[in-house]
Design an enzyme around this catalytic site. Structure first.
Site, PDB file in Angstrom:
ATOM      1  N   LYS A  24       0.830  -1.205   0.000  1.00 17.37           N
ATOM      2  CA  LYS A  24       0.000   0.000   0.000  1.00 17.37           C
ATOM      3  C   LYS A  24       0.868   1.261   0.000  1.00 17.37           C
ATOM      4  O   LYS A  24       2.084   1.207   0.175  1.00 17.37           O
ATOM      5  CB  LYS A  24      -0.927  -0.024   1.218  1.00 17.37           C
ATOM      6  CG  LYS A  24      -1.870  -1.241   1.234  1.00 17.37           C
ATOM      7  CD  LYS A  24      -2.824  -1.189   2.397  1.00 17.37           C
ATOM      8  CE  LYS A  24      -3.871  -0.112   2.172  1.00 17.37           C
ATOM      9  NZ  LYS A  24      -4.900  -0.106   3.234  1.00 17.37           N
TER      10      LYS A  24
ATOM     11  N   GLU B  56      -0.693  -5.976   2.222  1.00 15.93           N
ATOM     12  CA  GLU B  56      -2.071  -6.440   2.385  1.00 15.93           C
ATOM     13  C   GLU B  56      -2.340  -7.503   1.341  1.00 15.93           C
ATOM     14  O   GLU B  56      -1.866  -7.408   0.202  1.00 15.93           O
ATOM     15  CB  GLU B  56      -3.037  -5.259   2.213  1.00 15.93           C
ATOM     16  CG  GLU B  56      -4.489  -5.599   2.471  1.00 15.93           C
ATOM     17  CD  GLU B  56      -5.388  -4.371   2.326  1.00 15.93           C
ATOM     18  OE1 GLU B  56      -6.076  -4.277   1.281  1.00 15.93           O
ATOM     19  OE2 GLU B  56      -5.393  -3.514   3.227  1.00 15.93           O
TER      20      GLU B  56
ATOM     21  N   THR C  54       0.216  -0.480  -4.904  1.00 12.50           N
ATOM     22  CA  THR C  54      -1.135  -0.034  -5.269  1.00 12.50           C
ATOM     23  C   THR C  54      -1.099   0.927  -6.453  1.00 12.50           C
ATOM     24  O   THR C  54      -2.036   0.966  -7.252  1.00 12.50           O
ATOM     25  CB  THR C  54      -1.834   0.642  -4.076  1.00 12.50           C
ATOM     26  OG1 THR C  54      -0.968   1.649  -3.541  1.00 12.50           O
ATOM     27  CG2 THR C  54      -2.185  -0.359  -3.000  1.00 12.50           C
TER      28      THR C  54
ATOM     29  N   ASP D 192      -3.175   0.254  -9.841  1.00 10.41           N
ATOM     30  CA  ASP D 192      -4.076   1.216 -10.486  1.00 10.41           C
ATOM     31  C   ASP D 192      -3.684   1.448 -11.942  1.00 10.41           C
ATOM     32  O   ASP D 192      -4.546   1.560 -12.822  1.00 10.41           O
ATOM     33  CB  ASP D 192      -4.062   2.547  -9.729  1.00 10.41           C
ATOM     34  CG  ASP D 192      -5.013   2.548  -8.540  1.00 10.41           C
ATOM     35  OD1 ASP D 192      -5.844   1.631  -8.449  1.00 10.41           O
ATOM     36  OD2 ASP D 192      -4.924   3.471  -7.712  1.00 10.41           O
TER      37      ASP D 192
ATOM     38  N   ASN E  14       4.679  31.246 -39.788  1.00 12.46           N
ATOM     39  CA  ASN E  14       5.306  30.617 -38.624  1.00 12.46           C
ATOM     40  C   ASN E  14       5.583  29.145 -38.888  1.00 12.46           C
ATOM     41  O   ASN E  14       5.488  28.671 -40.017  1.00 12.46           O
ATOM     42  CB  ASN E  14       4.400  30.781 -37.400  1.00 12.46           C
ATOM     43  CG  ASN E  14       3.103  30.007 -37.556  1.00 12.46           C
ATOM     44  OD1 ASN E  14       2.515  29.987 -38.637  1.00 12.46           O
ATOM     45  ND2 ASN E  14       2.649  29.360 -36.502  1.00 12.46           N
TER      46      ASN E  14
ATOM     47  N   CYS F 198       3.788  26.570 -38.284  1.00  8.63           N
ATOM     48  CA  CYS F 198       2.636  25.766 -38.705  1.00  8.63           C
ATOM     49  C   CYS F 198       1.733  26.462 -39.718  1.00  8.63           C
ATOM     50  O   CYS F 198       0.607  26.032 -39.942  1.00  8.63           O
ATOM     51  CB  CYS F 198       1.822  25.337 -37.489  1.00  8.63           C
ATOM     52  SG  CYS F 198       2.778  24.449 -36.252  1.00  8.63           S
TER      53      CYS F 198
ATOM     54  N   GLU G  30      -0.101  29.199 -39.930  1.00  8.72           N
ATOM     55  CA  GLU G  30      -1.361  29.917 -39.693  1.00  8.72           C
ATOM     56  C   GLU G  30      -1.158  31.351 -39.230  1.00  8.72           C
ATOM     57  O   GLU G  30      -2.121  32.112 -39.179  1.00  8.72           O
ATOM     58  CB  GLU G  30      -2.239  29.160 -38.676  1.00  8.72           C
ATOM     59  CG  GLU G  30      -1.928  29.421 -37.212  1.00  8.72           C
ATOM     60  CD  GLU G  30      -0.743  28.637 -36.677  1.00  8.72           C
ATOM     61  OE1 GLU G  30      -0.492  28.672 -35.462  1.00  8.72           O
ATOM     62  OE2 GLU G  30      -0.053  27.977 -37.479  1.00  8.72           O
TER      63      GLU G  30
ATOM     64  N   THR H 140      -3.982  21.556 -33.554  1.00 10.41           N
ATOM     65  CA  THR H 140      -4.235  21.474 -32.108  1.00 10.41           C
ATOM     66  C   THR H 140      -3.965  20.062 -31.595  1.00 10.41           C
ATOM     67  O   THR H 140      -4.689  19.553 -30.736  1.00 10.41           O
ATOM     68  CB  THR H 140      -5.694  21.857 -31.793  1.00 10.41           C
ATOM     69  OG1 THR H 140      -6.568  20.960 -32.496  1.00 10.41           O
ATOM     70  CG2 THR H 140      -6.011  23.285 -32.179  1.00 10.41           C
TER      71      THR H 140
END
Length: 771
Positions: A5, A11, A53, A57, A427, A429, A431, A603
């Site tokens: 844990k 445990e 643990t 997870d 630039n 990219c 745009e 994006t």
């Protein structure tokens, strides 16, 4: 078998406890399709004695994520498990986390090295009770698995390589970092960010509120001078910007060509290629600095430059490595005259900027006069057919996806910064269209709107969109004043002209939510109205700021100062959605606080965080592969998966058929209404994509990153696409050319026996997460 844990105690592993934990996180999910017991069984099979643990997870989350082809809610469940794990590993109170970040001590030298700025800490200390109380941690559980993992990997702040921020902490840090003492605006921004109405760009999410708050995405430079001093001073600027993870666009059209005379040494120039090798190696060196997102460069050249043919080979896969720059992107800044010569099969003169000066400083008729004067004076280096250059451009694009294509005359003619001088490049990219010179480095701060959020009860909410746009304008305008600039020339430019860039993500998702096929007339009409609303809202907000703070310094002489807006430059009449004339009158009275406003950018990262499709693009596939530590698995377009599940049409045969067909559903027996809505980019005519770009272009005062997708490109297909875009007046003719591989990879993950002629099964599909 035991588990360790978080407190270090051991445990016994208990199946019921694992199942119970999973079940608790299934609230609000479709329990007809989510099976906690099946996931728990797979977890038990994958653990070892002494597992922690945290590892438990992580494994549980990955197993849930692998089940997303069963139902999209599995991706949410996977994220909830991962988020719950992070919550257990981090402090709850925002103020406590900020205090830990501020009090950080470098373990190697023992010095106080605050990760967040002192002003951020001061604001948090003063308003900690209010800030702590408004944070809603349940919103962390709304991310899908891959969005959350993206945040974990790069965005959430760490101390000694351990994440200490939760997503809500990060968003509040960004809001406070932007607004500082304006706490009400900070809380407004936090709520809009955490509810996913919009997102700031990655550099803002990384750095807002930190001790080095460099929040800008884009930097545009011109080569300072055609000299050793100019070249290396510019290189230093690029290095300092790259160090702070800025993306760079650099114009080199004023650098003399190979073989040109150098008076200082009585020698001959080696041209642009060896120089670009130096820039390439600098990009590689900065790349080693461990940046979250290392700076990269796009190099812009005009096609009259006599090194053009060597330039077009820079990214090719074969040839002498001494003539290749693998780490730079290349782009062409094309005057209309070149396109006319290609169209007319005319000749094209290649020139050296040292012997034919000033061509990069003029555009339109003035460029044509100067260029043809140099031709008459026979100052050119050589003459070739324009189509020879064009063929080399197309061949390079087919092989490498580049060069990017931008039209110099459209970029200058339709810019609200035209009064500043000639714009020489875009630039990284493609745009951002802004003025730069030897004394000014153009900068842009970005944010993108999640358009899917505005589909409410089957309608698109334009009023809400306008309201969110206005908040974004105020935010980006504030960033200009508080930003950390890597070089003074960038600060000078940004504070004089105050440009911003508002983009979008999830356009395809919005169309799907409205049940509009991407290429339908309804989608094309909505596309125009969305960008008309964004432009209107941005202008209104900028004018309101100008009323309070005054217009930007170089406003006088701009198109806007003369009552001319972007759509006027396209000869487009807006719809009656908004009342434009009173806004124009108000702008004439008060001016604008920002010279430029709208710039739809790629994006990729932020769209993944919010779980949206990228930018203005259609979906490229309805199924794709994700890699995690436990292996690879397929993810299906969540909208498609949801509708097929609801209509009881989803099964393994459908999944396998989509995989065999590379993400397409057009060869299935699914209903036609579904097929129309879920066409991929490869199944939508590219002329429609280009036409939609031009339609929204009338409301985009910068430009837009527009990719061209052609599965099997050819000279004639690409030429047709480029000339169509040019004829429509686009500024950016093409960002990347996206193609499909000549042959599809072998589908090892498929059970070949299951791939039969597809019959849609109306029976209940399996609701368990089976292997």
């Amino acid at each position: 078998m035991f588990v360790i844990k978080r407190n270090g105690y051991k445990e016994n592993v208990m199946f019921d406890k694992i199942t119970s934990r999973i079940r608790k996180l299934c609230y609000g999910l479709n329990t007809d399709h989510i099976d906690p017991i099946k996931i728990a069984m797979k977890v038990i099979q994958g653990i070892y004695n002494g597992v922690t643990t945290v590892e438990l997870d992580t494994l549980t989350a990955e197993i849930a994520a692998t089940c997303t082809t069963q139902h999209p809610d599995y991706a949410i469940l996977a994220a909830r498990i991962a988020v719950s794990n992070l919550h257990k590993e981090t402090k709850k109170l925002f103020s406590e986390v900020m205090k830990d970040l501020f009090n950080y001590v470098n373990p190697k030298n023992g010095k106080h090295s605050p990760i967040i700025s002192s002003i951020t800490m001061d604001v948090v200390n003063k308003y900690k009770d209010k800030l702590n109380s408004v944070i809603i941690y349940e919103r962390d559980f709304s991310y899908n698995y891959f969005g959350f993992k993206t945040l974990e990997k790069s965005y959430l702040l760490k101390i000694n390589n351990k994440i200490v921020e939760r997503p809500q902490h990060m968003l509040m840090r960004v809001a406070v970092g932007i607004h500082q003492w304006d706490i009400d605006s900070a809380i407004e921004t936090y709520n809009l960010l955490s509810e996913k109405w919009f997102t700031h760009a990655s550099p803002t999410l990384f750095n807002a509120g930190t001790s080095r708050h460099q929040m800008s995405s884009c930097f545009l430079l011109n080569m300072m001078d055609d000299s050793i001093e100019g070249i290396y001073d510019t290189l230093k600027r690029c290095a300092l910007i790259s160090k702070m993870a800025g993306g760079i666009g650099l114009s080199i059209s004023n650098i003399r060509a190979s073989g040109s005379y150098i008076s200082g040494t009585n020698g001959a120039s080696n041209g642009i290629i060896p120089m670009l090798r130096v820039y390439n190696n600098t990009a590689r060196y900065i790349d080693q600095g461990g940046n979250k997102r290392p700076g990269v460069m796009t190099i812009y050249l005009e096609p009259w430059h006599s090194d053009i043919m060597a330039f077009l080979d820079l990214k090719k896969n074969t040839g002498n490595e001494e003539h290749r720059t693998r780490d730079l992107f290349i782009a062409l800044w094309i005057p209309d005259l070149f396109m006319k010569r290609v169209k007319d099969d005319g000749e094209w003169s290649l020139m050296c900027p040292d012997e034919c000066p000033g061509l990069d400083n003029v555009w339109g008729d003035e460029f044509e006069r100067l260029y043809t004067l140099y031709e008459r004076e026979k100052r050119y280096k050589s003459i070739i057919k324009a189509r020879v250059v064009w063929k080399a451009i197309i061949e390079s694009q087919i092989e490498t996806g580049t060069p990017f294509i931008l039209y110099k005359d459209a970029c200058n003619k339709k810019s609200n910064q035209q009064n500043l001088g000639t714009i020489k490049c875009s630039n990284l990219c493609t745009e951002i269209i802004q003025y730069a010179d030897a004394n000014e480095v153009a900068v842009c701060n970005l944010a993108s709107i999640a358009l899917n959020m505005f589909v409410i009860d089957g309608q698109f909410d334009f009023l809400k969109l306008k309201d969110v746009v206005k908040v974004i304008v105020r935010n980006l305008n504030k960033i200009i004043d508080i930003n950390y600039y890597p070089i003074p020339e960038a600060e000078i430019s940004n504070k004089r002209h105050r440009p911003i860039g508002i983009g979008v993500q999830g356009l395809a998702d919005a169309f799907i939510l409205l049940n509009y096929p991407f290429d339908s007339l309804e989608a094309q009409d909505l596309n125009k109205k969305i960008f008309e609303t964004i432009y209107y809202g941005a202008l209104e907000a900028s004018c309101e700021l100008a009323e309070k703070e005054g217009p930007y310094d170089t406003y006088v002489g701009s198109y806007a100062s003369n009552g001319i807006l972007q759509y006027d430059l396209w000869n487009v009449v807006p719809s009656d959605l908004w009342n434009w004339e009173p806004l124009k009158d108000k702008i004439r009275t008060y001016g604008l606080r920002n010279s430029l406003l709208v710039a739809p950018m790629p994006t990729a990262s932020t769209a993944q965080i919010l779980g949206n499709n990228e930018s203005v693009e259609p979906y490229t596939s309805n199924i794709y592969t994700r890699r995690v530590l436990s292996g690879e698995f397929q993810v299906v377009n969540p909208h498609l998966l949801r509708v097929l599940t609801e209509r009881k049409l989803w099964n393994d045969e459908i999944k396998n058929r989509i995989m065999v067909d590379g993400g397409s559903i057009q060869n299935t027996n699914l209903p036609e209404d579904i097929k129309r809505v879920y066409k991929t980019i490869w199944e939508i005519p590219q002329k429609t994509i280009i036409k939609m770009a031009a339609d929204r272009g009338a409301f985009i005062d910068q430009s837009q990153s527009m990719n061209i997708h052609i599965a099997d490109p050819s000279y004639s297909k690409l030429t047709s696409m480029h000339f169509y875009g040019w004829s429509l007046g686009l500024k950016t003719g093409m960002y990347y050319l996206r193609t499909k591989p000549a042959s599809a990879p072998i589908q090892f993950t498929l059970d070949k026996d299951k791939i039969k002629p597809l019959v849609v099964c109306d029976s209940e599909i399996c609701t368990s997460c089976s292997g």
